[in-house]
Write a protein that holds these residues in place. Structure first.
Motif, PDB file in Angstrom:
ATOM      1  N   GLY A  82      20.921   0.642   1.007  1.00 49.05           N
ATOM      2  CA  GLY A  82      20.339  -0.574   0.465  1.00 49.05           C
ATOM      3  C   GLY A  82      19.359  -0.317  -0.656  1.00 49.05           C
ATOM      4  N   LEU A  83      18.433  -1.259  -0.821  1.00 51.75           N
ATOM      5  CA  LEU A  83      17.464  -1.228  -1.914  1.00 51.75           C
ATOM      6  C   LEU A  83      16.061  -1.506  -1.407  1.00 51.75           C
ATOM      7  CD1 LEU A  83      19.250  -3.526  -4.541  1.00 51.75           C
ATOM      8  CD2 LEU A  83      18.955  -1.068  -4.738  1.00 51.75           C
ATOM      9  N   LYS A  84      15.077  -1.114  -2.218  1.00 53.96           N
ATOM     10  CA  LYS A  84      13.688  -1.464  -1.930  1.00 53.96           C
ATOM     11  C   LYS A  84      13.087  -2.102  -3.171  1.00 53.96           C
ATOM     12  CE  LYS A  84      10.216   1.589  -1.672  1.00 53.96           C
ATOM     13  NZ  LYS A  84       9.303   2.624  -1.132  1.00 53.96           N
ATOM     14  N   ILE A  85      12.464  -3.267  -2.964  1.00 53.45           N
ATOM     15  CA  ILE A  85      11.744  -3.935  -4.036  1.00 53.45           C
ATOM     16  C   ILE A  85      10.259  -3.838  -3.698  1.00 53.45           C
ATOM     17  CG2 ILE A  85      11.378  -6.097  -5.284  1.00 53.45           C
ATOM     18  CD1 ILE A  85      14.141  -6.993  -4.203  1.00 53.45           C
ATOM     19  N   GLU A  86       9.478  -3.394  -4.668  1.00 50.83           N
ATOM     20  CA  GLU A  86       8.038  -3.260  -4.458  1.00 50.83           C
ATOM     21  C   GLU A  86       7.312  -4.272  -5.346  1.00 50.83           C
ATOM     22  OE1 GLU A  86       5.086   0.208  -5.608  1.00 50.83           O
ATOM     23  OE2 GLU A  86       6.499   0.819  -4.028  1.00 50.83           O
ATOM     24  N   ILE A  87       6.459  -5.071  -4.712  1.00 49.69           N
ATOM     25  CA  ILE A  87       5.724  -6.113  -5.436  1.00 49.69           C
ATOM     26  C   ILE A  87       4.224  -5.871  -5.242  1.00 49.69           C
ATOM     27  CG2 ILE A  87       5.344  -8.589  -5.714  1.00 49.69           C
ATOM     28  CD1 ILE A  87       8.066  -9.014  -4.325  1.00 49.69           C
ATOM     29  N   PRO A  88       3.479  -5.649  -6.321  1.00 48.61           N
ATOM     30  CA  PRO A  88       2.030  -5.479  -6.169  1.00 48.61           C
ATOM     31  C   PRO A  88       1.387  -6.811  -5.780  1.00 48.61           C
ATOM     32  CG  PRO A  88       2.624  -5.519  -8.494  1.00 48.61           C
ATOM     33  CD  PRO A  88       3.912  -5.568  -7.711  1.00 48.61           C
ATOM     34  N   VAL A  89       0.395  -6.743  -4.896  1.00 53.35           N
ATOM     35  CA  VAL A  89      -0.264  -7.982  -4.466  1.00 53.35           C
ATOM     36  C   VAL A  89      -1.778  -7.901  -4.636  1.00 53.35           C
ATOM     37  CG1 VAL A  89       1.580  -8.700  -2.897  1.00 53.35           C
ATOM     38  CG2 VAL A  89      -0.294  -7.304  -2.022  1.00 53.35           C
ATOM     39  N   ALA A  90      -2.222  -7.049  -5.565  1.00 53.32           N
ATOM     40  CA  ALA A  90      -3.665  -6.963  -5.812  1.00 53.32           C
ATOM     41  C   ALA A  90      -4.217  -8.340  -6.162  1.00 53.32           C
ATOM     42  CB  ALA A  90      -3.942  -5.966  -6.931  1.00 53.32           C
ATOM     43  N   ASP A  91      -3.436  -9.138  -6.916  1.00 48.98           N
ATOM     44  CA  ASP A  91      -3.831 -10.503  -7.250  1.00 48.98           C
ATOM     45  C   ASP A  91      -2.984 -11.529  -6.494  1.00 48.98           C
ATOM     46  OD1 ASP A  91      -5.766  -9.674  -9.084  1.00 48.98           O
ATOM     47  OD2 ASP A  91      -4.244  -9.424 -10.652  1.00 48.98           O
ATOM     48  N   GLY A  92      -2.125 -11.059  -5.619  1.00 44.37           N
ATOM     49  CA  GLY A  92      -1.211 -11.953  -4.911  1.00 44.37           C
ATOM     50  C   GLY A  92      -1.856 -12.738  -3.788  1.00 44.37           C
ATOM     51  N   PHE A  93      -2.942 -12.183  -3.233  1.00 44.44           N
ATOM     52  CA  PHE A  93      -3.694 -12.837  -2.160  1.00 44.44           C
ATOM     53  C   PHE A  93      -5.180 -12.663  -2.451  1.00 44.44           C
ATOM     54  CE2 PHE A  93       0.178 -11.203  -0.066  1.00 44.44           C
ATOM     55  CZ  PHE A  93       0.658 -12.342   0.567  1.00 44.44           C
ATOM     56  N   ALA A  94      -5.979 -13.617  -2.063  1.00 41.41           N
ATOM     57  CA  ALA A  94      -7.428 -13.428  -2.100  1.00 41.41           C
ATOM     58  C   ALA A  94      -7.793 -12.424  -1.009  1.00 41.41           C
ATOM     59  CB  ALA A  94      -8.144 -14.761  -1.871  1.00 41.41           C
ATOM     60  N   ARG A 183      -6.843   1.489  -4.832  1.00 38.61           N
ATOM     61  CA  ARG A 183      -6.764   0.460  -3.784  1.00 38.61           C
ATOM     62  C   ARG A 183      -5.857  -0.688  -4.209  1.00 38.61           C
ATOM     63  NH1 ARG A 183     -12.237   2.007  -3.421  1.00 38.61           N
ATOM     64  NH2 ARG A 183     -12.939   0.230  -4.691  1.00 38.61           N
ATOM     65  N   ALA A 184      -5.952  -1.074  -5.495  1.00 37.37           N
ATOM     66  CA  ALA A 184      -5.103  -2.158  -5.992  1.00 37.37           C
ATOM     67  C   ALA A 184      -3.630  -1.772  -5.925  1.00 37.37           C
ATOM     68  CB  ALA A 184      -5.493  -2.502  -7.426  1.00 37.37           C
ATOM     69  N   ARG A 185      -3.342  -0.512  -6.205  1.00 31.97           N
ATOM     70  CA  ARG A 185      -1.935  -0.058  -6.163  1.00 31.97           C
ATOM     71  C   ARG A 185      -1.404  -0.044  -4.732  1.00 31.97           C
ATOM     72  NH1 ARG A 185       0.727   5.523  -7.582  1.00 31.97           N
ATOM     73  NH2 ARG A 185       2.867   4.793  -7.745  1.00 31.97           N
ATOM     74  N   ASN A 186      -2.269   0.266  -3.780  1.00 30.88           N
ATOM     75  CA  ASN A 186      -1.833   0.333  -2.378  1.00 30.88           C
ATOM     76  C   ASN A 186      -1.601  -1.041  -1.766  1.00 30.88           C
ATOM     77  OD1 ASN A 186      -1.825   3.130  -2.306  1.00 30.88           O
ATOM     78  ND2 ASN A 186      -3.991   3.240  -1.752  1.00 30.88           N
ATOM     79  N   ARG A 187      -2.228  -2.075  -2.326  1.00 30.53           N
ATOM     80  CA  ARG A 187      -2.002  -3.438  -1.819  1.00 30.53           C
ATOM     81  C   ARG A 187      -0.684  -3.934  -2.407  1.00 30.53           C
ATOM     82  NH1 ARG A 187      -7.605  -3.708  -3.172  1.00 30.53           N
ATOM     83  NH2 ARG A 187      -7.175  -4.942  -5.035  1.00 30.53           N
ATOM     84  N   ARG A 188       0.313  -4.025  -1.545  1.00 30.64           N
ATOM     85  CA  ARG A 188       1.650  -4.362  -2.021  1.00 30.64           C
ATOM     86  C   ARG A 188       2.485  -4.958  -0.901  1.00 30.64           C
ATOM     87  NH1 ARG A 188       1.394   0.715  -0.211  1.00 30.64           N
ATOM     88  NH2 ARG A 188       3.260   1.732   0.617  1.00 30.64           N
ATOM     89  N   VAL A 189       3.600  -5.533  -1.299  1.00 30.86           N
ATOM     90  CA  VAL A 189       4.612  -6.006  -0.358  1.00 30.86           C
ATOM     91  C   VAL A 189       5.921  -5.330  -0.746  1.00 30.86           C
ATOM     92  CG1 VAL A 189       5.975  -7.997   0.380  1.00 30.86           C
ATOM     93  CG2 VAL A 189       3.523  -8.232   0.119  1.00 30.86           C
ATOM     94  N   GLU A 190       6.601  -4.796   0.235  1.00 34.55           N
ATOM     95  CA  GLU A 190       7.909  -4.188  -0.003  1.00 34.55           C
ATOM     96  C   GLU A 190       8.979  -5.029   0.672  1.00 34.55           C
ATOM     97  OE1 GLU A 190       6.439   0.470  -0.216  1.00 34.55           O
ATOM     98  OE2 GLU A 190       7.330  -0.301   1.634  1.00 34.55           O
ATOM     99  N   LEU A 191      10.084  -5.218  -0.025  1.00 36.98           N
ATOM    100  CA  LEU A 191      11.246  -5.888   0.540  1.00 36.98           C
ATOM    101  C   LEU A 191      12.325  -4.836   0.715  1.00 36.98           C
ATOM    102  CD1 LEU A 191       9.548  -8.236  -0.661  1.00 36.98           C
ATOM    103  CD2 LEU A 191      11.696  -9.378  -1.170  1.00 36.98           C
ATOM    104  N   LEU A 192      12.665  -4.559   1.949  1.00 36.03           N
ATOM    105  CA  LEU A 192      13.695  -3.575   2.266  1.00 36.03           C
ATOM    106  C   LEU A 192      15.006  -4.327   2.483  1.00 36.03           C
ATOM    107  CD1 LEU A 192      11.643  -1.346   4.748  1.00 36.03           C
ATOM    108  CD2 LEU A 192      11.797  -1.186   2.241  1.00 36.03           C
ATOM    109  N   LEU A 193      15.954  -4.094   1.612  1.00 30.17           N
ATOM    110  CA  LEU A 193      17.230  -4.788   1.662  1.00 30.17           C
ATOM    111  C   LEU A 193      18.276  -3.881   2.310  1.00 30.17           C
ATOM    112  CD1 LEU A 193      15.574  -6.461  -0.312  1.00 30.17           C
ATOM    113  CD2 LEU A 193      17.548  -6.569  -1.816  1.00 30.17           C
TER     114      LEU A 193
END
Length: 197
Positions: A82-94, A183-193
């Motif tokens: 499959g695939l992995k999508i990585e989305i940074p969330v440093a600004d994605g959540f308060a 720290r900003a780089r570590n805050r993320r969401v991964e989608l494992l497909l």
């Protein structure tokens, strides 16, 4: 009058009646119980259509095109699994929040149509935090954020039964947490497909 001879004549009749009442009824014709294979109403009960096998190369190209203007979103090289999508969330959540901000919503909006159209793909959303604060609070926060992303994708047309959520807290950093940039780089969401089981 002696009834004994008459009773002896009735005994076999009574026995036959009792035996027939206690006997197991015959097995019904199987066609009367099971729906016919060509019955469109009951066909779903007999045959489960397999999910289509994902074309990972094509899906990766589609996702790369969709995320071309989504800052920081990366689509992994992928493999047969499959695939992995990585989305940074440093600004994605308060900080400490699970409310999706516009930057994350925009990134999710770019990939949702591609994910919604892939019926053969299961999506596991995994949340990650930095190491600021309590480890247990970060773990719970990462799970809650993953669940928020799952709920958001479901509102964008991705079938809920194809979505799951998990969180790793601060356990899988991409880099050190000593700087704000790390720290900003570590805050993320991964989608494992992965292919739908």
């Amino acid at each position: 009058m002696n009834l004994r001879p008459h009773l002896s004549l009735l005994a076999p009749v009574v026995a036959a009646v009792l035996m027939s009442a206690c006997a197991t009824p015959g097995t019904p014709d199987a066609s009367a119980v099971l729906p016919a294979a060509d019955d469109p109403i009951h066909r779903h009960a007999l045959v489960r259509e397999p999910a289509p096998t994902p074309d990972w190369t094509r899906l990766r190209q589609t996702l790369n095109e969709a995320t071309r203007n989504a800052p920081g979103v990366t689509v992994g090289a992928g493999d047969a699994q499959g695939l992995k999508i990585e989305i940074p969330v440093a600004d994605g959540f308060a900080s400490g929040s699970t409310v999706i901000r516009p930057s994350l919503a925009s990134a999710l909006d770019t990939i949702a149509p591609s994910l919604a159209s892939e019926a053969g793909v299961a999506i596991k959303v995994v949340g990650h935090t930095d190491s600021q604060g309590s480890e247990m609070i970060n773990l719970r926060l990462s799970i809650d954020r993953a669940e928020a992303v799952v709920a958001y994708l479901a509102t964008r047309g991705v079938a809920p039964e194809r979505l799951t959520a998990d969180g790793r807290g601060e356990a899988d950093p991409l880099t050190g947490n000593a700087t704000e940039e790390g720290r900003a780089r570590n805050r993320r969401v991964e989608l494992l497909l992965r292919a739908t089981p």
